[in-house]
Enzyme design. Sequence first.
Site, PDB file in Angstrom:
ATOM      1  N   ASP A 185      49.724  48.825  32.288  1.00 43.16           N
ATOM      2  CA  ASP A 185      49.945  48.340  33.655  1.00 43.16           C
ATOM      3  C   ASP A 185      50.631  49.406  34.516  1.00 43.16           C
ATOM      4  O   ASP A 185      51.151  50.412  34.007  1.00 43.16           O
ATOM      5  CB  ASP A 185      50.808  47.072  33.595  1.00 43.16           C
ATOM      6  CG  ASP A 185      50.459  46.080  34.688  1.00 43.16           C
ATOM      7  OD1 ASP A 185      49.937  46.497  35.735  1.00 43.16           O
ATOM      8  OD2 ASP A 185      50.740  44.874  34.502  1.00 43.16           O
TER       9      ASP A 185
ATOM     10  N   ASP B 181      45.169  39.678  39.629  1.00 47.12           N
ATOM     11  CA  ASP B 181      46.019  38.589  39.152  1.00 47.12           C
ATOM     12  C   ASP B 181      45.545  37.259  39.716  1.00 47.12           C
ATOM     13  O   ASP B 181      46.042  36.205  39.333  1.00 47.12           O
ATOM     14  CB  ASP B 181      47.482  38.828  39.561  1.00 47.12           C
ATOM     15  CG  ASP B 181      48.175  39.813  38.626  1.00 47.12           C
ATOM     16  OD1 ASP B 181      47.509  40.324  37.698  1.00 47.12           O
ATOM     17  OD2 ASP B 181      49.371  40.087  38.821  1.00 47.12           O
TER      18      ASP B 181
HETATM   19  C1  GLA Z   1      50.929  42.684  36.643  1.00 47.91           C
HETATM   20  C2  GLA Z   1      49.608  42.395  35.951  1.00 47.91           C
HETATM   21  C3  GLA Z   1      49.656  41.032  35.299  1.00 47.91           C
HETATM   22  C4  GLA Z   1      50.794  40.966  34.315  1.00 47.91           C
HETATM   23  C5  GLA Z   1      52.090  41.332  35.017  1.00 47.91           C
HETATM   24  C6  GLA Z   1      53.216  41.479  34.028  1.00 47.91           C
HETATM   25  O1  GLA Z   1      51.098  41.827  37.739  1.00 47.91           O
HETATM   26  O2  GLA Z   1      48.539  42.468  36.853  1.00 47.91           O
HETATM   27  O3  GLA Z   1      48.436  40.753  34.665  1.00 47.91           O
HETATM   28  O4  GLA Z   1      50.552  41.838  33.241  1.00 47.91           O
HETATM   29  O5  GLA Z   1      51.996  42.550  35.725  1.00 47.91           O
HETATM   30  O6  GLA Z   1      54.388  41.793  34.645  1.00 47.91           O
END
Ligand code: GLA
EC number: 3.2.1.22
Length: 720
Positions: A468, A538
Site C-alpha cells: 500500500d 476502496d
Molecule cells: C488503504 C487501502 C485499503 C486498506 C487500508 C489500510 O486505504 O486502499 O484497502 O488496505 O489502506 O489502512
Amino acid sequence: MNKRSVSAALLLLFLAFHISLFSAPARQISIGTGNTELVLLAGKDGRLYQLHYGAASPAGKPRQSASRDDEAYPQYGNGFLHEPALRVTHADGNTSTDLRYVSHTAADDPARAGVTHTRIELADPAYPGFRVALNYRAYAAENIIEQWAEITNNEPGAITLSRYASAALVAKSTAYHLTQIHGAYMREASLAEERLAPGIKILDTKLGVRAHQFRAPNFILSLDGPAREETGRVIGGALAWSGNFQFAFEIDNANRLRALCGINPFASEYILAPGDTFATPALLHTFSTEGRGGMSRNFHRWARAHGIRDGAKPRPVLLNNWEATHCDFDENKLISLFEGAREVGADLFLLDDGWFGNKYPRDNDRAGLGDWEVCRKKLPNGLTHLADAAIARGVAFGIWLEPEMVNPASELFEKHPDWVITQPKRELTYGRNQLILDLTRPEVRAFERSIIDNTLAPNPGITYVKWDCNRYVTQPGSSHLPAGRQSHLLIDYQHHLYDLMRHMAEKYPGVMAMLCSGGSGRVDYGAMRHFHSFWPSDNTDPHQRVFIQWGFSQFFPSNTLSAHVTNMGKKPLKFAIDVALSGAFGIDRDISRWTPAERAQVAAASKLYREHIRPITADGDLYRLASPYDQPRAVLEYVSQDRAAALVFIYNLGEVAYPAIKPLGLDPAKTYRVREINLAPGATSRLKPYAADGATLMRDGFAAPLRRSLESAIIEITAE
Ligand code: GLA
C-alpha cells in the site's frame, strides 16, 4: 600528442562526422507489429522524422524528406517551432540541440518470439559527447510498441536535462478526441472525453508518490470523432511510470497533433554527470482500427504475456479483513475469520493493516507505521503461528505492508526524523497522519528492504503481499540530496522504489502481490511488472464499481482488477457477487454476519469462478457491449482465445427497456449453447437455455433476463 595536435585531431574527427552525416542517403526505418506500423525516416539532412503511424502501410517508394514539423523526437533550440521532446543545457551552457541519425539496429529478442528491438542512435555534430538512443520494442502478436529514450552525456562537464520525453508521436487527422482517466479517492478511473482544439492540452500529475490519484498515466486518442467501442482509429498510450507524468497534446498550425509523453518536466531538471546515461520510462502504445475495444484487447494481451507478473497464473480467491475489522482485531478474532474461509471458497486470507507496532500500536491510522514488528498484544504468538493457523484451516496467508511510510507516532520517527521527505523551514504536513520516507537515502533503502525480508524470510507461510501507499508528496525536499540536486528527488525515488519492488518479486517468486495505493493512486505498467493485481478502489459499492472497473478495463486485464464482495452500499448480494466475478474475485466481510444461505451463495460463486469464469475472463478477449456512460446499464463480454466459450456480464443500473444484447467475437460457424449461470438461490432464469450458431447469435442477440435496477446476470455461451 601536444595540445595543438589534439585539437587538430578532434577537429578532423568532428568534420569527418559532420560530412558523413550530411552525405548520408535518406533511409526509412519501419517498426512493425502484426497489424500496425510506425515508419520513421532518417532524412538526407540526417534528422529523424515520423512518416506514418497506423495500419501496416503498403511498401512504396521511400520518401527522401519530410517537414521539420514531422520530427520524431524534436529538440529545442535549433529551428524546431513547437513543443520539443528534448531540451538540454550542454556543458558549455548552449541550450540548443540538433540530433542527426548515426546508425540503427534491429534485433529479435532471443528469449521471446515476436518481439523486436529497434535502436536508433542519434548524435549532435556540435556535441560529439552527447548521444540519444531511441528505442522501440515491437510486440508483433499484441500490436504494442514500447518506446523509450536513452540520453548519454560524454561531454567534458555536467549537462542539464529540462525536457526529456519518452515519445513524441505524431498523428494526422481532421479532428482529435482525447479520453483521459481521472478520479479521486473512492471515485477512481472515470472516463472523460473532449475534442481537442489548437494549442496544447496537458494531462499531468505533480503528486510525486501515489501520483495517479487524480489522473492515470493513460490516454486514448481517437482520430475519427468521439471514440467508439469497436470501430474507428484510436491510439492508446500508457506510460510505465509511477511518478509525475505529463502528456502534452499539441495541435499545430497544420492541424498535426504531437503527443509528448514522459516524466513531467515540471520541477524535474535532471543533471547528468559525464559518463552517465538517463533512460526515460517507456511509453507503451498501440494503434487500433477497432476503437477502444481493439485498443484494450491489445493492452490486455500484452499485459498477460509481458507486462505483469505471472500473467497466466490463476489469481487466488482472497478473503480480506479490511472492511470486516479495520485495525480492530486480535489473534482469536482473526482465527475466527479463518474458520469460515474455506466455507465460502476462499483460497487465501489476506491480513490487512493493523498487525504491527508495540510502543505505538497500529490501532488506527494515527500511529505505528514504520514499526514493523508484530504487535505482541494483538498477536502474541507471532506471524508464523497465525499463518500456520490459516494453513491448517485450508487457506493460504497473506499480509499488508506499506514500506514507504512512517507515522510521526512511531519509534522509527523518534529515531530518524531526518529520514522523511519534507522541506526545511516548513512545518511538516501530513496525509493520513503519515510521512514518506526518503528513498534517495541509502539507510532508508536498506530499512525498507529489511521490512520485506524480515516479514517474508522467516515466514514462508506468507505467500501474498498487499503493498500500500497512502499519501502524496506535498513538500518535495530531501535532506540527503545536495541543494543543486533537489529536482532529482521524485525521479530517483521511483527508480529506488522499482528496485525494492523488484527485490521482493525476485527474492520471493512464490509470493504473489497486489499493488494498492489508498485504492488505485498508483497503477501503471512501471509498477505492475512486479505485481499480479491491483486494488482499484476502496469503494466496493458494486454500483460504483461497475464504473470504476469499466474505467480500468480500458488498459488493464481482468485478472489484475481485484474485486471483492462486500456489504458496502448495501446492494443486493447477487449484484455484488456478479460485479466482483468479472474481475479477480475475492471477499471482504466477516462472513459470520452473512446468513447460512448467503454464505452458501458466496461459496457457490467462488466455485463457479474457479471452474467456469476465471478460465475465460483471465485469458479472454474483452468486448464492452454496452457502456454505463451511455445508458443505465453495463454489459461486458469475455471470449476465450479459441472462441469456444464466452461470458456476458449484465449489470442493470436503472429501469429502462434495452435492446437485445449482441455478443461479439464468436466463431460464426460454431454452434453455441446459451444459458444463464450464477442464478440466485431458488431463482429460475428468464432466459431459456437455447442453441444457436455464432453468426445468428451475433446478429440477433438475446434479451437480457433482467427487469429492475441492480439486477444482474451472467450468461454463459459455450460451443457444442
Ligand atoms: C488503504 C487501502 C485499503 C486498506 C487500508 C489500510 O486505504 O486502499 O484497502 O488496505 O489502506 O489502512
